[in-house]
Motif scaffolding. Structure first.
Motif, PDB file in Angstrom:
ATOM      1  N   THR A  29      77.456  -8.715  50.560  1.00 45.65           N
ATOM      2  CA  THR A  29      78.230  -7.472  50.663  1.00 45.65           C
ATOM      3  C   THR A  29      77.439  -6.380  51.369  1.00 45.65           C
ATOM      4  OG1 THR A  29      77.518  -6.870  48.428  1.00 45.65           O
ATOM      5  CG2 THR A  29      79.656  -7.923  48.631  1.00 45.65           C
ATOM      6  N   ASN A  30      76.203  -6.144  50.922  1.00 47.05           N
ATOM      7  CA  ASN A  30      75.407  -5.101  51.567  1.00 47.05           C
ATOM      8  C   ASN A  30      75.095  -5.458  53.012  1.00 47.05           C
ATOM      9  OD1 ASN A  30      74.396  -2.923  49.481  1.00 47.05           O
ATOM     10  ND2 ASN A  30      74.457  -4.868  48.423  1.00 47.05           N
ATOM     11  N   GLY A  31      74.845  -6.761  53.251  1.00 48.75           N
ATOM     12  CA  GLY A  31      74.506  -7.200  54.592  1.00 48.75           C
ATOM     13  C   GLY A  31      75.661  -6.984  55.556  1.00 48.75           C
ATOM     14  N   VAL A  32      76.860  -7.357  55.142  1.00 44.79           N
ATOM     15  CA  VAL A  32      78.014  -7.181  56.029  1.00 44.79           C
ATOM     16  C   VAL A  32      78.316  -5.697  56.224  1.00 44.79           C
ATOM     17  CG1 VAL A  32      80.500  -7.497  56.201  1.00 44.79           C
ATOM     18  CG2 VAL A  32      79.062  -9.419  55.584  1.00 44.79           C
ATOM     19  N   LEU A  33      78.238  -4.935  55.124  1.00 48.19           N
ATOM     20  CA  LEU A  33      78.614  -3.522  55.237  1.00 48.19           C
ATOM     21  C   LEU A  33      77.590  -2.720  56.028  1.00 48.19           C
ATOM     22  CD1 LEU A  33      79.991  -2.823  51.644  1.00 48.19           C
ATOM     23  CD2 LEU A  33      81.302  -3.005  53.752  1.00 48.19           C
ATOM     24  N   PHE A  34      76.319  -2.858  55.650  1.00 47.72           N
ATOM     25  CA  PHE A  34      75.306  -1.989  56.257  1.00 47.72           C
ATOM     26  C   PHE A  34      74.567  -2.665  57.409  1.00 47.72           C
ATOM     27  CE2 PHE A  34      75.907  -0.518  51.853  1.00 47.72           C
ATOM     28  CZ  PHE A  34      76.371   0.753  52.132  1.00 47.72           C
ATOM     29  N   GLY A  35      74.277  -3.978  57.244  1.00 47.72           N
ATOM     30  CA  GLY A  35      73.561  -4.685  58.305  1.00 47.72           C
ATOM     31  C   GLY A  35      74.421  -4.912  59.534  1.00 47.72           C
ATOM     32  N   TRP A  36      75.679  -5.314  59.314  1.00 52.58           N
ATOM     33  CA  TRP A  36      76.562  -5.541  60.471  1.00 52.58           C
ATOM     34  C   TRP A  36      77.402  -4.316  60.795  1.00 52.58           C
ATOM     35  CZ3 TRP A  36      79.146  -6.646  64.635  1.00 52.58           C
ATOM     36  CH2 TRP A  36      80.542  -6.567  64.696  1.00 52.58           C
ATOM     37  N   LEU A  37      78.351  -3.960  59.906  1.00 50.69           N
ATOM     38  CA  LEU A  37      79.419  -3.059  60.317  1.00 50.69           C
ATOM     39  C   LEU A  37      78.908  -1.648  60.600  1.00 50.69           C
ATOM     40  CD1 LEU A  37      82.342  -2.802  60.983  1.00 50.69           C
ATOM     41  CD2 LEU A  37      82.875  -2.534  58.565  1.00 50.69           C
ATOM     42  N   MET A  53      65.712   4.625  68.738  1.00 51.55           N
ATOM     43  CA  MET A  53      64.983   3.373  68.519  1.00 51.55           C
ATOM     44  C   MET A  53      64.187   3.422  67.210  1.00 51.55           C
ATOM     45  SD  MET A  53      65.955   1.329  70.758  1.00 51.55           S
ATOM     46  CE  MET A  53      64.838  -0.074  70.834  1.00 51.55           C
ATOM     47  N   ILE A  54      63.648   4.607  66.880  1.00 49.78           N
ATOM     48  CA  ILE A  54      62.953   4.730  65.585  1.00 49.78           C
ATOM     49  C   ILE A  54      63.946   4.474  64.452  1.00 49.78           C
ATOM     50  CG2 ILE A  54      61.769   6.346  64.042  1.00 49.78           C
ATOM     51  CD1 ILE A  54      60.634   7.695  66.573  1.00 49.78           C
ATOM     52  N   THR A  55      65.154   5.049  64.594  1.00 46.69           N
ATOM     53  CA  THR A  55      66.203   4.819  63.600  1.00 46.69           C
ATOM     54  C   THR A  55      66.478   3.330  63.457  1.00 46.69           C
ATOM     55  OG1 THR A  55      67.168   6.877  64.422  1.00 46.69           O
ATOM     56  CG2 THR A  55      68.499   5.589  62.889  1.00 46.69           C
ATOM     57  N   LEU A  56      66.554   2.642  64.598  1.00 45.97           N
ATOM     58  CA  LEU A  56      66.846   1.208  64.565  1.00 45.97           C
ATOM     59  C   LEU A  56      65.757   0.437  63.832  1.00 45.97           C
ATOM     60  CD1 LEU A  56      68.555  -1.238  65.511  1.00 45.97           C
ATOM     61  CD2 LEU A  56      67.042  -1.369  67.470  1.00 45.97           C
ATOM     62  N   PHE A  57      64.470   0.765  64.114  1.00 42.31           N
ATOM     63  CA  PHE A  57      63.385   0.032  63.458  1.00 42.31           C
ATOM     64  C   PHE A  57      63.448   0.212  61.941  1.00 42.31           C
ATOM     65  CE2 PHE A  57      61.135   0.459  67.696  1.00 42.31           C
ATOM     66  CZ  PHE A  57      61.428  -0.848  68.045  1.00 42.31           C
ATOM     67  N   ILE A  58      63.736   1.438  61.495  1.00 46.64           N
ATOM     68  CA  ILE A  58      63.854   1.655  60.048  1.00 46.64           C
ATOM     69  C   ILE A  58      65.010   0.824  59.504  1.00 46.64           C
ATOM     70  CG2 ILE A  58      64.269   3.372  58.233  1.00 46.64           C
ATOM     71  CD1 ILE A  58      63.052   5.471  60.053  1.00 46.64           C
ATOM     72  N   TRP A  59      66.119   0.828  60.249  1.00 45.44           N
ATOM     73  CA  TRP A  59      67.321   0.098  59.789  1.00 45.44           C
ATOM     74  C   TRP A  59      67.026  -1.395  59.650  1.00 45.44           C
ATOM     75  CZ3 TRP A  59      71.047   3.119  58.062  1.00 45.44           C
ATOM     76  CH2 TRP A  59      72.252   2.531  57.663  1.00 45.44           C
ATOM     77  N   LEU A  65      66.055  -6.307  56.391  1.00 42.52           N
ATOM     78  CA  LEU A  65      65.214  -7.467  56.085  1.00 42.52           C
ATOM     79  C   LEU A  65      64.633  -7.352  54.677  1.00 42.52           C
ATOM     80  CD1 LEU A  65      63.383  -8.040  59.498  1.00 42.52           C
ATOM     81  CD2 LEU A  65      65.364  -9.252  58.560  1.00 42.52           C
ATOM     82  N   ALA A  66      64.161  -6.145  54.336  1.00 44.23           N
ATOM     83  CA  ALA A  66      63.599  -5.957  52.997  1.00 44.23           C
ATOM     84  C   ALA A  66      64.674  -6.135  51.930  1.00 44.23           C
ATOM     85  CB  ALA A  66      62.970  -4.567  52.883  1.00 44.23           C
ATOM     86  N   ALA A  67      65.910  -5.757  52.262  1.00 43.30           N
ATOM     87  CA  ALA A  67      67.000  -5.893  51.294  1.00 43.30           C
ATOM     88  C   ALA A  67      67.273  -7.362  50.999  1.00 43.30           C
ATOM     89  CB  ALA A  67      68.269  -5.221  51.827  1.00 43.30           C
ATOM     90  N   VAL A  68      67.230  -8.209  52.038  1.00 43.03           N
ATOM     91  CA  VAL A  68      67.469  -9.637  51.819  1.00 43.03           C
ATOM     92  C   VAL A  68      66.422 -10.183  50.848  1.00 43.03           C
ATOM     93  CG1 VAL A  68      67.479 -11.908  52.922  1.00 43.03           C
ATOM     94  CG2 VAL A  68      68.581  -9.970  54.054  1.00 43.03           C
ATOM     95  N   ILE A  91      65.641   5.441  49.870  1.00 42.97           N
ATOM     96  CA  ILE A  91      65.000   6.565  50.563  1.00 42.97           C
ATOM     97  C   ILE A  91      64.905   6.279  52.069  1.00 42.97           C
ATOM     98  CG2 ILE A  91      62.804   7.809  50.807  1.00 42.97           C
ATOM     99  CD1 ILE A  91      62.511   7.432  47.717  1.00 42.97           C
ATOM    100  N   LEU A  92      64.555   5.022  52.413  1.00 42.13           N
ATOM    101  CA  LEU A  92      64.464   4.668  53.837  1.00 42.13           C
ATOM    102  C   LEU A  92      65.827   4.796  54.535  1.00 42.13           C
ATOM    103  CD1 LEU A  92      62.058   1.587  54.001  1.00 42.13           C
ATOM    104  CD2 LEU A  92      61.689   3.883  54.934  1.00 42.13           C
ATOM    105  N   VAL A  93      66.887   4.371  53.837  1.00 41.92           N
ATOM    106  CA  VAL A  93      68.229   4.510  54.410  1.00 41.92           C
ATOM    107  C   VAL A  93      68.531   5.990  54.651  1.00 41.92           C
ATOM    108  CG1 VAL A  93      70.700   4.266  53.940  1.00 41.92           C
ATOM    109  CG2 VAL A  93      69.150   2.385  53.419  1.00 41.92           C
ATOM    110  N   THR A  94      68.172   6.818  53.679  1.00 40.78           N
ATOM    111  CA  THR A  94      68.427   8.251  53.818  1.00 40.78           C
ATOM    112  C   THR A  94      67.706   8.807  55.042  1.00 40.78           C
ATOM    113  OG1 THR A  94      68.466   8.309  51.412  1.00 40.78           O
ATOM    114  CG2 THR A  94      68.452  10.426  52.545  1.00 40.78           C
ATOM    115  N   ILE A  95      66.427   8.414  55.217  1.00 38.37           N
ATOM    116  CA  ILE A  95      65.660   8.904  56.370  1.00 38.37           C
ATOM    117  C   ILE A  95      66.332   8.460  57.673  1.00 38.37           C
ATOM    118  CG2 ILE A  95      63.472   8.682  57.613  1.00 38.37           C
ATOM    119  CD1 ILE A  95      62.127   8.405  54.823  1.00 38.37           C
ATOM    120  N   ALA A  96      66.694   7.168  57.728  1.00 36.76           N
ATOM    121  CA  ALA A  96      67.334   6.661  58.956  1.00 36.76           C
ATOM    122  C   ALA A  96      68.627   7.427  59.235  1.00 36.76           C
ATOM    123  CB  ALA A  96      67.625   5.163  58.811  1.00 36.76           C
ATOM    124  N   TRP A  97      69.376   7.729  58.161  1.00 34.68           N
ATOM    125  CA  TRP A  97      70.662   8.407  58.355  1.00 34.68           C
ATOM    126  C   TRP A  97      70.444   9.830  58.853  1.00 34.68           C
ATOM    127  CZ3 TRP A  97      74.946   6.013  59.081  1.00 34.68           C
ATOM    128  CH2 TRP A  97      76.131   6.740  59.120  1.00 34.68           C
TER     129      TRP A  97
END
Lengths: 451, 212
Positions: free
Chosen positions: A57-65, A92-98, A103-106, A128-134
């Motif tokens: 669920t998290n992978g499809v929602l946040f990793g893909w969509l 690109m920094i945002t992407l690396f955090i994402w 990967l860490a979530a898996v 916290i990392l998601v918040t920073i990326a956002w």
């Protein structure tokens, strides 16, 4: 004077989102197989059903969509603003955090490191990392919009700005570790409902509003409708969380409020749908797979948002709540509607970013039809099965195990349909990969894409 | 001046709307004492039960098992004490309905375990329904106790000799605690005993009066 867009962040976000899509949809197929063979990949804790479900669920929602939509936003926003993206480096920094978060979530979810609240499972460090990326994403988008060439903002920009704001508030308030008991459930569904309603819905609508006129060449059907749709979504969605716990231990008035607002969601949905169909007019039968994805996505959006208000009615909810019907419904929103919009966006944007045609339009057509048929098999089997099981649950003399056995043929069709959905996305990935690896063409061979 | 042509105005507008809905549907319930007052019989988890709840969370049991008997007749019937259970234990066929889940039962749940979906049955009233050894056997090999079940075997909760680990024991302790924040099972047993001493009929008897 034309602006030259680099699109580095846009395309790398898109590539990584497709890679994550393949992984998480495979996890989904493993789960579907476990409903037929419960001991499939058994004995390994990290592959237990309860461990991999949040990865799916998290992978499809946040990793893909969400990642795909962020990539498309990096493409759409600069073009609507008539200026370059504020900072490709920041993107690109945002992407690396994402990527690090996904990967860490898996790994952490596989290890059972979870907060055990639906769609809020990620541990606090990843939160916290998601918040920073956002925040970085927000800075990039708002700074681009701030230096725009045109005073007026197109409807897609409102929705993207709205999504940035809504997501931030939902994510931070939803993750606060201060709730317990029934209030925790209420906040969980305040988040869970609006994760769909105020993150994926507005982001998907933003993309459809951009790519439907672009890919059909038709002008937007009605500006006024887009204003009504936007403000009614902003007002109505947030009240709905409690319709997930009808008949449950939350106050009756709260359940009734949620039902009233759920039914009133027909207003924004039919407004938006009228606008989409109106803009697609005349192109229903002559479109390529991009238009097919947009048309099918629009139709699934209509159907899923007709189901939603009906589900909230007590007499309907009594039967289908907690059954597999809901799983079919959720997949219609996330896969049938918003993933289809994102796929159409990728097929439209990537050739323009890379300045070359897609590797194969034929594979694109196959991607559409396999996704479409696979999804229909998936959803219809679960709708019928879930409804039958819900009716059986209403008779307590039928043992629970017997109601589980009822589901077997439906789970089997779901598994085969899930396989089709995975095969479709493998074709998608191959098509994208081959396009990236092919040589650029003359720019003039592409249809003119207005900036 | 239009709201949609100024980014700041647009965000301000949606912020006001978001606050309105959040205030009424989330903040007002947070201030409602009836949602945070424990039921009369409610007891906080023991250390062992809490450890068990963490295993329940970690293994994702809550994805397939809800913990909410909804306020519907068919659910209070299904998740109560069935006729077979009372006949086996007390020699009288009676249906003891389970009470619907109350907010005051859940106050010690952080996070909540209401759940969302039933690939397996609801567990809000499972405590006391089976004995500990049934639960251990069920976790080790679900289909040995429940033919046709979809639940995976939790082999990693058992050691090489097949003995339950501390985690398995804690998980069972947690499951046996569920539903005990309302004293319904004991009251139901009293009722059944009264019935069995006053009547010898084997006809199904419903004891719906317990529910008031």
């Amino acid at each position: 004077m034309t602006v030259v867009h680099e699109d580095t962040s846009a395309r790398w976000f898109i590539y990584s989102s497709i890679a994550f899509f393949l992984i998480t949809i495979s996890v989904g197929l493993i789960m579907a197989i476990k409903f037929i063979y419960p001991e499939f990949l058994g004995g390994i804790a990290a592959l237990g059903f309860g461990r991999i479900r949040p990865i799916h669920t998290n992978g499809v929602l946040f990793g893909w969509l969400l990642a795909a939509n962020m990539g498309l936003a990096y493409y759409v926003v600069p073009r609507l603003a008539g200026t370059k993206l504020f900072s490709e480096k920041l993107g690109m920094i945002t992407l690396f955090i994402w990527i690090a978060v996904v990967l860490a979530a898996v790994v952490t979810l596989g290890m059972g490191d979870t907060q055990a609240r639906e769609y809020l499972e990620l541990n606090v460090w990843l939160d916290i990392l998601v918040t920073i990326a956002w925040v970085l994403f927000a800075i990039n988008i708002f700074a681009t919009i701030a230096k725009r060439k045109y005073e007026q903002m197109y409807v897609s920009l409102w929705y993207i700005m709205g999504t940035i704001f809504w997501t931030a508030i939902l994510w931070i308030v939803g993750n606060l570790p201060v709730y317990s008991g029934v209030n925790d459930a209420n906040v969980n569904w305040w988040f869970g409902h609006n994760a769909v309603g105020l993150i994926f819905t507005p982001m998907g609508i933003a993309m459809a509003y951009y790519f439907i006129p672009k890919s059909t060449g038709n002008p937007l059907y009605s500006h006024k409708l887009s204003i009504i749709g936007f403000w009614t979504i902003a007002f109505l969605y947030i009240w709905n969380g409690a319709h997930h716990i009808l008949f449950g231990p939350v106050p009756t008035w709260l359940q009734t409020v949620a039902i009233l607002f759920s039914v009133s969601l027909l207003i924004p949905v039919w407004t938006v749908i009228t606008n989409f169909y109106g803009t697609l007019r005349g192109k229903w039968t002559q479109g390529n797979y991009i238009v097919k994805f947009l048309l099918a996505g629009t139709t699934f959006y209509l159907l899923t948002c007709f189901q939603g208000p009906m589900h909230s009615l007590r007499s309907v909810n009594q039967i289908i709540s907690k059954t597999d019907w809901i799983v079919g419904h959720a997949h219609m929103a996330v896969f049938g509607a918003f993933s289809f919009f994102a796929m159409a966006g990728i097929y439209y944007a990537l050739p323009r970013i890379l300045k070359r045609s897609m590797f194969s339009d034929k594979i694109g057509e196959w991607h559409f039809w396999l996704s479409f048929i696979g999804f229909l098999g998936f959803a219809i089997s679960l709708w019928i099965g879930g409804f039958v099981q819900g009716l059986q649950w209403m008779d307590y003399t039928i043992s629970f195990l017997d109601t589980v056995k009822t589901m077997f043929p439906y789970y089997f069709v779901r598994m085969i349909s899930g396989l089709l959905m995975l095969v479709a996305q493998i074709l998608f990935a191959i098509n994208i990969y081959k396009t990236v690896r092919s040589a650029p063409e003359q720019v003039t061979q592409l249809q003119p894409s207005a900036a | 001046m239009k709201f949609e042509s100024k980014a700041i105005l647009l965000v301000l507008g949606i912020a006001v709307f978001m606050f309105l809905g959040t205030y009424f549907t989330m903040i007002v319930p947070l201030m409602d004492p009836s949602l945070t007052t424990p039921t009369e019989d409610a007891k906080d988890y023991t250390a062992l039960e809490l450890q068990g709840k963490r295993i329940y969370e970690k293994e994702g049991c809550w994805y397939c098992h809800t913990q909410q008997v909804r306020n519907l007749l068919e659910e209070t019937q299904r998740y109560g004490m069935g006729e077979e259970e009372t006949f086996k234990r007390f020699g009288v066929r009676a249906l003891i309905q389970a009470p619907p889940t109350q907010p005051g039962e859940c106050v010690f749940d952080k996070p909540h375990m209401l759940g969302t979906r039933r690939a397996g049955p609801d567990l809000a009233r499972v405590g006391g329904k089976y004995d500990n050894s049934w639960h251990i056997n069920h976790l080790r090999d679900p289909r040995s106790t429940s033919p046709g079940s979809l639940m995976p075997a939790y082999t990693w909760l058992f050691d090489i000799a097949g003995q339950p680990t501390q985690d398995a024991i804690a998980l069972v302790a947690y499951l046996q605690k569920l539903g005990s924040n309302i004293n319904w099972r004991e009251e139901g047993v009293e009722q059944v005993k009264k019935l069995s001493s006053s009547t010898n009929t084997t006809e199904p008897t419903t004891a719906e009066g317990i529910q008031q």
